[in-house]
Motif scaffolding. Structure first.
Motif, PDB file in Angstrom:
ATOM      1  N   TYR A 135       1.906   2.721   9.046  1.00 17.33           N
ATOM      2  CA  TYR A 135       3.055   3.545   8.663  1.00 17.33           C
ATOM      3  C   TYR A 135       3.661   3.034   7.349  1.00 17.33           C
ATOM      4  CZ  TYR A 135       7.686   5.630   8.693  1.00 17.33           C
ATOM      5  OH  TYR A 135       8.834   6.291   8.331  1.00 17.33           O
ATOM      6  N   ASP A 136       3.859   1.722   7.253  1.00 23.72           N
ATOM      7  CA  ASP A 136       4.411   1.130   6.026  1.00 23.72           C
ATOM      8  C   ASP A 136       3.538   1.469   4.824  1.00 23.72           C
ATOM      9  OD1 ASP A 136       6.475  -0.234   7.432  1.00 23.72           O
ATOM     10  OD2 ASP A 136       5.134  -1.934   7.806  1.00 23.72           O
ATOM     11  N   LEU A 137       2.243   1.285   4.992  1.00 27.53           N
ATOM     12  CA  LEU A 137       1.316   1.478   3.875  1.00 27.53           C
ATOM     13  C   LEU A 137       1.268   2.920   3.396  1.00 27.53           C
ATOM     14  CD1 LEU A 137      -1.593  -0.844   5.030  1.00 27.53           C
ATOM     15  CD2 LEU A 137       0.055  -1.274   3.204  1.00 27.53           C
ATOM     16  N   ASN A 138       1.613   3.845   4.264  1.00 26.29           N
ATOM     17  CA  ASN A 138       1.560   5.264   3.894  1.00 26.29           C
ATOM     18  C   ASN A 138       2.871   5.790   3.328  1.00 26.29           C
ATOM     19  OD1 ASN A 138      -1.191   5.976   4.478  1.00 26.29           O
ATOM     20  ND2 ASN A 138      -0.677   5.547   6.607  1.00 26.29           N
ATOM     21  N   LYS A 139       3.866   4.916   3.176  1.00 21.76           N
ATOM     22  CA  LYS A 139       5.154   5.332   2.622  1.00 21.76           C
ATOM     23  C   LYS A 139       5.129   5.307   1.096  1.00 21.76           C
ATOM     24  CE  LYS A 139       7.976   2.400   4.604  1.00 21.76           C
ATOM     25  NZ  LYS A 139       9.139   1.716   5.185  1.00 21.76           N
ATOM     26  N   CYS A 140       6.049   6.051   0.527  1.00 18.73           N
ATOM     27  CA  CYS A 140       6.323   5.953  -0.909  1.00 18.73           C
ATOM     28  C   CYS A 140       7.587   5.131  -1.067  1.00 18.73           C
ATOM     29  CB  CYS A 140       6.523   7.336  -1.530  1.00 18.73           C
ATOM     30  SG  CYS A 140       4.981   8.246  -1.704  1.00 18.73           S
ATOM     31  N   ILE A 141       7.676   4.416  -2.164  1.00 20.50           N
ATOM     32  CA  ILE A 141       8.903   3.683  -2.436  1.00 20.50           C
ATOM     33  C   ILE A 141       9.497   4.165  -3.751  1.00 20.50           C
ATOM     34  CG2 ILE A 141       8.096   1.669  -1.145  1.00 20.50           C
ATOM     35  CD1 ILE A 141       7.994   0.201  -3.913  1.00 20.50           C
ATOM     36  N   THR A 142      10.797   4.005  -3.833  1.00 20.69           N
ATOM     37  CA  THR A 142      11.543   4.363  -5.034  1.00 20.69           C
ATOM     38  C   THR A 142      11.990   3.062  -5.696  1.00 20.69           C
ATOM     39  OG1 THR A 142      12.335   6.364  -3.943  1.00 20.69           O
ATOM     40  CG2 THR A 142      13.561   5.627  -5.887  1.00 20.69           C
ATOM     41  N   TYR A 143      11.771   2.975  -6.993  1.00 17.66           N
ATOM     42  CA  TYR A 143      12.186   1.776  -7.726  1.00 17.66           C
ATOM     43  C   TYR A 143      12.469   2.131  -9.176  1.00 17.66           C
ATOM     44  CZ  TYR A 143       7.501   1.679  -9.747  1.00 17.66           C
ATOM     45  OH  TYR A 143       6.351   2.008 -10.424  1.00 17.66           O
ATOM     46  N   ARG A 144      13.092   1.208  -9.853  1.00 15.52           N
ATOM     47  CA  ARG A 144      13.365   1.364 -11.284  1.00 15.52           C
ATOM     48  C   ARG A 144      12.614   0.291 -12.059  1.00 15.52           C
ATOM     49  NH1 ARG A 144      16.978   5.088 -12.590  1.00 15.52           N
ATOM     50  NH2 ARG A 144      18.392   5.815 -10.966  1.00 15.52           N
ATOM     51  N   SER A 145      12.091   0.698 -13.210  1.00 17.07           N
ATOM     52  CA  SER A 145      11.433  -0.264 -14.096  1.00 17.07           C
ATOM     53  C   SER A 145      12.494  -1.175 -14.700  1.00 17.07           C
ATOM     54  CB  SER A 145      10.677   0.475 -15.205  1.00 17.07           C
ATOM     55  OG  SER A 145      11.598   1.138 -16.054  1.00 17.07           O
ATOM     56  N   ILE A 146      12.045  -2.183 -15.404  1.00 14.93           N
ATOM     57  CA  ILE A 146      12.988  -3.105 -16.055  1.00 14.93           C
ATOM     58  C   ILE A 146      13.910  -2.349 -17.005  1.00 14.93           C
ATOM     59  CG2 ILE A 146      13.092  -4.935 -17.802  1.00 14.93           C
ATOM     60  CD1 ILE A 146      11.021  -6.424 -16.304  1.00 14.93           C
TER      61      ILE A 146
END
Length: 176
Positions: A113-124
């Motif tokens: 389940y974890d591996l199939n998620k998308c994550i949201t992040y910001r670049s530097i």
């Protein structure tokens, strides 16, 4: 099939070997600007840890396994890709050992389940991204491979033979 435990084990082994090879350099060789992306052997090793901390913090902020990454959450986020987090080689080496263990334990804690998620992040520089975690984990490992290759080249310039780097060395035989 989840290849990440194998990649985490390989990552740790190659880092151990690389740091051992680097111990044969003098202090001036370790810090000498050789024209690499991050100038020196030390600068490149430092950058690899910078990248690891940046990515692992991004993963920890959205991970279902924050316990495995709790140490990383306590670390200050590097302000740039060439930030110098450690000025002493032995301190850098100790941190490398800690982070490699964290990566191994975090990878073990991930579910399908974890591996199939998308994550949201910001670049530097603040740009927003939403990407699949599974692909970003690949990036974490490939980033290290890329820069370890640079260090291996720099070591060769000093006459230091790094030795075997092939993943096949640690792949179990079928039926074993």
């Amino acid at each position: 099939m989840n290849q990440f435990p194998l990649l985490a084990k390989y990552n740790q082994l190659m880092n151990q070997r690389q740091y051992e090879a680097v111990t044969s350099l003098s202090m001036s060789e370790l810090y000498e600007n050789k024209g690499a992306f991050f100038k020196s052997v030390f600068g490149t090793l430092n950058h690899i840890i910078v990248g690891d901390i940046i990515w692992l913090k991004r993963f920890a902020e959205q991970s279902s396994s924050p316990k495995a990454l709790s140490y990383i959450l306590q670390q200050e986020t590097p302000k740039s890709l060439d930030a110098v987090l450690f000025s002493d080689f032995e301190e850098l080496k100790r941190e490398r050992i800690i982070i490699d263990e964290i990566i191994i334990n975090w990878i073990k804690s991930l579910t399908s389940y974890d591996l199939n998620k998308c994550i949201t992040y910001r670049s530097i520089n603040g740009k927003l991204f939403i990407k699949p975690l599974v692909n970003l984990i690949h990036h974490l490992f490939l980033h290290q491979v890329h820069h370890r290759g640079q260090v291996t080249t720099l070591l060769a310039q000093y006459g230091v033979d790094f030795g075997e780097t092939d993943l096949v060395e640690i792949i179990d035989a079928c039926g074993v």
